[in-house]
Design a protein around this motif. Structure first.
Motif, PDB file in Angstrom:
ATOM      1  N   VAL A 106       1.014  -1.268   0.021  1.00 49.96           N
ATOM      2  CA  VAL A 106      -0.081  -0.112  -0.031  1.00 49.96           C
ATOM      3  C   VAL A 106       0.936   1.223   0.090  1.00 49.96           C
ATOM      4  CG1 VAL A 106      -1.648   1.297   1.404  1.00 49.96           C
ATOM      5  CG2 VAL A 106      -1.813  -1.074   1.244  1.00 49.96           C
ATOM      6  N   SER A 107       0.660   2.232  -1.053  1.00 51.39           N
ATOM      7  CA  SER A 107       1.604   3.298  -1.130  1.00 51.39           C
ATOM      8  C   SER A 107       1.170   4.236  -0.550  1.00 51.39           C
ATOM      9  CB  SER A 107       1.726   3.627  -2.662  1.00 51.39           C
ATOM     10  OG  SER A 107       0.589   4.087  -3.320  1.00 51.39           O
ATOM     11  N   PHE A 108       2.033   5.353  -0.451  1.00 54.35           N
ATOM     12  CA  PHE A 108       1.719   6.749   0.374  1.00 54.35           C
ATOM     13  C   PHE A 108       0.566   7.263  -0.551  1.00 54.35           C
ATOM     14  CE2 PHE A 108       2.087  11.208   0.434  1.00 54.35           C
ATOM     15  CZ  PHE A 108       1.998  11.467   1.992  1.00 54.35           C
ATOM     16  N   GLN A 109       0.578   7.279  -1.651  1.00 60.20           N
ATOM     17  CA  GLN A 109      -0.228   7.950  -2.737  1.00 60.20           C
ATOM     18  C   GLN A 109      -1.672   7.379  -2.442  1.00 60.20           C
ATOM     19  OE1 GLN A 109       2.745   6.854  -3.472  1.00 60.20           O
ATOM     20  NE2 GLN A 109       3.710   8.848  -4.162  1.00 60.20           N
ATOM     21  N   GLN A 110      -1.693   6.104  -2.272  1.00 63.85           N
ATOM     22  CA  GLN A 110      -3.258   5.533  -1.980  1.00 63.85           C
ATOM     23  C   GLN A 110      -3.835   5.981  -0.730  1.00 63.85           C
ATOM     24  OE1 GLN A 110      -1.456   1.497  -2.758  1.00 63.85           O
ATOM     25  NE2 GLN A 110      -2.999   1.156  -4.231  1.00 63.85           N
ATOM     26  N   VAL A 111      -2.614   5.905   0.142  1.00 59.64           N
ATOM     27  CA  VAL A 111      -3.186   6.299   1.718  1.00 59.64           C
ATOM     28  C   VAL A 111      -3.766   7.635   1.714  1.00 59.64           C
ATOM     29  CG1 VAL A 111      -2.423   6.769   3.895  1.00 59.64           C
ATOM     30  CG2 VAL A 111      -1.721   4.775   2.796  1.00 59.64           C
ATOM     31  N   PHE A 112      -2.907   8.644   0.890  1.00 50.37           N
ATOM     32  CA  PHE A 112      -3.231  10.129   0.924  1.00 50.37           C
ATOM     33  C   PHE A 112      -4.833  10.316   0.300  1.00 50.37           C
ATOM     34  CE2 PHE A 112      -3.672  14.128  -1.031  1.00 50.37           C
ATOM     35  CZ  PHE A 112      -3.043  14.916  -0.365  1.00 50.37           C
ATOM     36  N   HIS A 113      -5.015   9.397  -0.909  1.00 55.35           N
ATOM     37  CA  HIS A 113      -6.256   9.660  -1.529  1.00 55.35           C
ATOM     38  C   HIS A 113      -7.243   8.865  -0.499  1.00 55.35           C
ATOM     39  CE1 HIS A 113      -9.092   9.533  -4.606  1.00 55.35           C
ATOM     40  NE2 HIS A 113      -9.534   8.270  -4.141  1.00 55.35           N
ATOM     41  N   ALA A 114      -6.926   8.179   0.204  1.00 55.26           N
ATOM     42  CA  ALA A 114      -8.104   7.472   0.982  1.00 55.26           C
ATOM     43  C   ALA A 114      -8.367   8.244   1.996  1.00 55.26           C
ATOM     44  CB  ALA A 114      -7.595   6.109   1.659  1.00 55.26           C
ATOM     45  N   VAL A 115      -7.384   8.758   2.862  1.00 59.95           N
ATOM     46  CA  VAL A 115      -7.654   9.973   3.859  1.00 59.95           C
ATOM     47  C   VAL A 115      -8.184  10.984   3.508  1.00 59.95           C
ATOM     48  CG1 VAL A 115      -6.276  11.418   5.605  1.00 59.95           C
ATOM     49  CG2 VAL A 115      -5.559   9.158   5.176  1.00 59.95           C
ATOM     50  N   ASP A 116      -7.963  11.451   2.218  1.00 62.82           N
ATOM     51  CA  ASP A 116      -8.662  12.667   1.621  1.00 62.82           C
ATOM     52  C   ASP A 116     -10.017  12.430   1.441  1.00 62.82           C
ATOM     53  OD1 ASP A 116      -8.197  15.414   0.428  1.00 62.82           O
ATOM     54  OD2 ASP A 116      -9.030  14.593  -1.532  1.00 62.82           O
ATOM     55  N   GLU A 117     -10.494  11.063   1.001  1.00 60.82           N
ATOM     56  CA  GLU A 117     -11.877  10.917   0.931  1.00 60.82           C
ATOM     57  C   GLU A 117     -12.706  10.703   2.213  1.00 60.82           C
ATOM     58  OE1 GLU A 117     -13.915  10.568  -1.884  1.00 60.82           O
ATOM     59  OE2 GLU A 117     -11.861  11.396  -3.020  1.00 60.82           O
ATOM     60  N   ALA A 118     -11.827  10.171   2.999  1.00 60.50           N
ATOM     61  CA  ALA A 118     -12.356   9.887   4.622  1.00 60.50           C
ATOM     62  C   ALA A 118     -12.711  11.405   5.297  1.00 60.50           C
ATOM     63  CB  ALA A 118     -11.481   9.353   5.386  1.00 60.50           C
ATOM     64  N   LEU A 119     -11.875  12.473   5.052  1.00 56.59           N
ATOM     65  CA  LEU A 119     -11.981  13.610   5.691  1.00 56.59           C
ATOM     66  C   LEU A 119     -13.134  14.430   4.775  1.00 56.59           C
ATOM     67  CD1 LEU A 119      -8.592  15.012   6.125  1.00 56.59           C
ATOM     68  CD2 LEU A 119     -10.032  14.183   7.858  1.00 56.59           C
ATOM     69  N   LYS A 120     -13.532  13.951   3.533  1.00 61.16           N
ATOM     70  CA  LYS A 120     -14.795  14.465   3.057  1.00 61.16           C
ATOM     71  C   LYS A 120     -16.081  13.944   3.634  1.00 61.16           C
ATOM     72  CE  LYS A 120     -12.733  14.883  -1.634  1.00 61.16           C
ATOM     73  NZ  LYS A 120     -12.808  14.335  -2.975  1.00 61.16           N
ATOM     74  N   ARG A 121     -16.010  13.169   4.296  1.00 62.66           N
ATOM     75  CA  ARG A 121     -17.179  12.342   5.024  1.00 62.66           C
ATOM     76  C   ARG A 121     -17.247  12.701   6.507  1.00 62.66           C
ATOM     77  NH1 ARG A 121     -19.083   7.835   1.906  1.00 62.66           N
ATOM     78  NH2 ARG A 121     -19.786   6.927   4.032  1.00 62.66           N
ATOM     79  N   SER A 122     -15.871  13.374   6.983  1.00 62.21           N
ATOM     80  CA  SER A 122     -15.824  13.356   8.613  1.00 62.21           C
ATOM     81  C   SER A 122     -16.558  14.607   9.013  1.00 62.21           C
ATOM     82  CB  SER A 122     -14.269  13.524   8.918  1.00 62.21           C
ATOM     83  OG  SER A 122     -14.119  13.592  10.047  1.00 62.21           O
ATOM     84  N   PRO A 123     -17.282  14.479  10.039  1.00 69.92           N
ATOM     85  CA  PRO A 123     -17.883  15.650  10.616  1.00 69.92           C
ATOM     86  C   PRO A 123     -16.884  16.410  11.712  1.00 69.92           C
ATOM     87  CG  PRO A 123     -18.538  13.950  12.169  1.00 69.92           C
ATOM     88  CD  PRO A 123     -17.544  13.251  10.806  1.00 69.92           C
ATOM     89  N   LEU A 124     -15.698  15.902  11.919  1.00 69.99           N
ATOM     90  CA  LEU A 124     -14.678  16.499  12.425  1.00 69.99           C
ATOM     91  C   LEU A 124     -13.683  17.313  12.072  1.00 69.99           C
ATOM     92  CD1 LEU A 124     -13.493  13.311  14.539  1.00 69.99           C
ATOM     93  CD2 LEU A 124     -15.359  14.969  15.257  1.00 69.99           C
ATOM     94  N   ALA A 125     -13.614  17.276  10.900  1.00 64.89           N
ATOM     95  CA  ALA A 125     -12.672  18.249   9.901  1.00 64.89           C
ATOM     96  C   ALA A 125     -13.074  18.351   8.447  1.00 64.89           C
ATOM     97  CB  ALA A 125     -11.276  17.733  10.192  1.00 64.89           C
ATOM     98  N   GLU A 126     -12.679  19.620   8.061  1.00 68.00           N
ATOM     99  CA  GLU A 126     -12.950  19.860   6.587  1.00 68.00           C
ATOM    100  C   GLU A 126     -11.786  19.172   5.798  1.00 68.00           C
ATOM    101  OE1 GLU A 126     -13.039  23.854   5.396  1.00 68.00           O
ATOM    102  OE2 GLU A 126     -15.153  24.278   6.550  1.00 68.00           O
ATOM    103  N   ASN A 127     -12.306  18.951   4.561  1.00 74.27           N
ATOM    104  CA  ASN A 127     -11.440  18.292   3.503  1.00 74.27           C
ATOM    105  C   ASN A 127     -10.155  19.222   3.267  1.00 74.27           C
ATOM    106  OD1 ASN A 127     -11.297  17.571   0.246  1.00 74.27           O
ATOM    107  ND2 ASN A 127     -10.466  16.348   1.791  1.00 74.27           N
ATOM    108  N   ASN A 128      -9.019  19.303   4.022  1.00 79.85           N
ATOM    109  CA  ASN A 128      -8.034  20.179   3.761  1.00 79.85           C
ATOM    110  C   ASN A 128      -6.703  19.312   3.509  1.00 79.85           C
ATOM    111  OD1 ASN A 128      -5.591  21.501   4.635  1.00 79.85           O
ATOM    112  ND2 ASN A 128      -6.795  23.075   5.415  1.00 79.85           N
ATOM    113  N   ARG A 129      -6.192  19.466   2.344  1.00 77.85           N
ATOM    114  CA  ARG A 129      -5.082  18.867   1.792  1.00 77.85           C
ATOM    115  C   ARG A 129      -3.925  18.805   2.827  1.00 77.85           C
ATOM    116  NH1 ARG A 129      -5.094  16.967  -3.676  1.00 77.85           N
ATOM    117  NH2 ARG A 129      -7.358  16.413  -3.947  1.00 77.85           N
TER     118      ARG A 129
END
Length: 326
Positions: A110-133
């Protein structure tokens, strides 16, 4: 809601937030934060984990609430609250054929790029934080080591499920069209039903290769209805149950402990020797035995025989120091 990286860092560590950036330095993490831990595999050989120190582990655990709203495939059975081993195994009962496929070096692939994309998508759904790169980058850096997932970090299991979502969806789509039941338990993929085995294997091999994963050719396992079919250690030919040999070994241990006593039983099996801390060995072996009994009861909770074994073993564990001192 957290909007900036500064706010995010303060929520994690109100003072000295600048020190958190040391966990984005790969050289620092490798030299100062991770230790290799070797575990014996059931089939021989060793599995080497990269385990973070307590400070980094604590920080990684603080990342988990930001990931908990991530989309994860219903086919994923491991590391997910509410999805248990019995449900996973029971899904594959009474099948003409069961196929188990394994992914080589799953976490390390599992690469860093894949993790970055997955975390980015998770933050879009999270009520705790805005989707900030910037937040996405920081979380991804803290949870990876040298550009991949370290097997041993508390965030790696959920991140692996998040990253594998798209592949789970493609595999599931393929299987639904052909009446194949599919689940994945970490790096182990299980397929059951009535289907062309070689066509399935060829499809999975090609699909994994497209995403830079490698099918472990040595661990391909195919079992027809006339052979024992096992899913994560559970026999599923007719109904979920633990292996007969596994249960017989537990019965034998309980019998010999009752007949000869715990210490003599362990001595006869070469587990206790004069150069070992006998009390600690006795405690460790009883804890292992209780763990094995509990596994049987996870699959068959109404098994009165093993309920009794659990009671006997726990009572004996509580009495070990008293027996030893006397």
């Amino acid at each position: 809601m957290i909007c900036t990286l500064r706010e995010f860092l303060k929520s994690v560590q109100p003072e000295n937030t600048f020190r958190l950036f040391q966990y984005t330095d790969e050289v620092y993490k490798e030299k100062k934060c991770y230790s290799p831990v070797a575990l014996k595999k059931k089939n021989g050989g060793l599995r080497v984990l990269q385990v973070p120190n307590e400070r980094l582990k604590r920080l990684q655990r603080q990342m988990l609430p930001y990931l908990q709203d991530a989309e994860i495939s219903p086919c994923a059975a491991a590391y997910i609250k509410g999805r248990n081993l019995l449900d996973h195994a029971g899904f594959h009962t009474n099948s003409r054929v069961l196929v188990k496929l394994d992914i080589e070096d799953f976490f390390g692939s599992v690469s860093f790029q894949q993790v970055f994309h997955a975390v980015d998508e998770a933050l879009k759904r999270s009520p705790l934080a805005e989707n900030n790169r910037e937040i996405t980058w920081f979380v991804s850096k803290v949870c990876t080591l040298n550009g991949s997932l370290p097997q041993g970090a508390p965030t790696s299991p959920i991140l692996s499920n998040m990253v594998f979502l798209s592949l789970d969806q493609r595999i599931s789509s393929y299987c639904i069209k052909r009446g194949i039941r599919y689940t994945r338990y970490s790096d182990d993929m299980f397929f059951s039903g009535d289907f062309q085995v070689q066509s399935l294997i060829a499809f999975i091999r090609k699909l994994l290769g497209q995403q830079e994963y490698v099918l472990n050719e040595k661990k391909i396992a195919v079992a027809g209805s006339g052979r024992q079919q096992k899913v994560t250690g559970v026999v599923v030919n007719e109904r979920p149950q633990t292996d007969r040999k596994y249960r017989r070994e537990i019965r034998q241990s309980i019998y010999y402990i009752g007949k000869y006593g715990l210490e003599e039983h362990l001595r006869m099996n070469g587990i206790i020797s004069e150069d070992k801390d006998k009390l600690q060995v006795m405690v460790n072996e009883l804890q292992k035995l209780i763990g094995r009994i509990v596994f049987v009861l996870q699959i068959d909770p109404r098994n009165n025989e093993f309920q009794e074994y659990k009671k006997i073993s726990i009572e004996l564990l509580n009495r070990v120091p008293i027996i030893w001192n006397s």
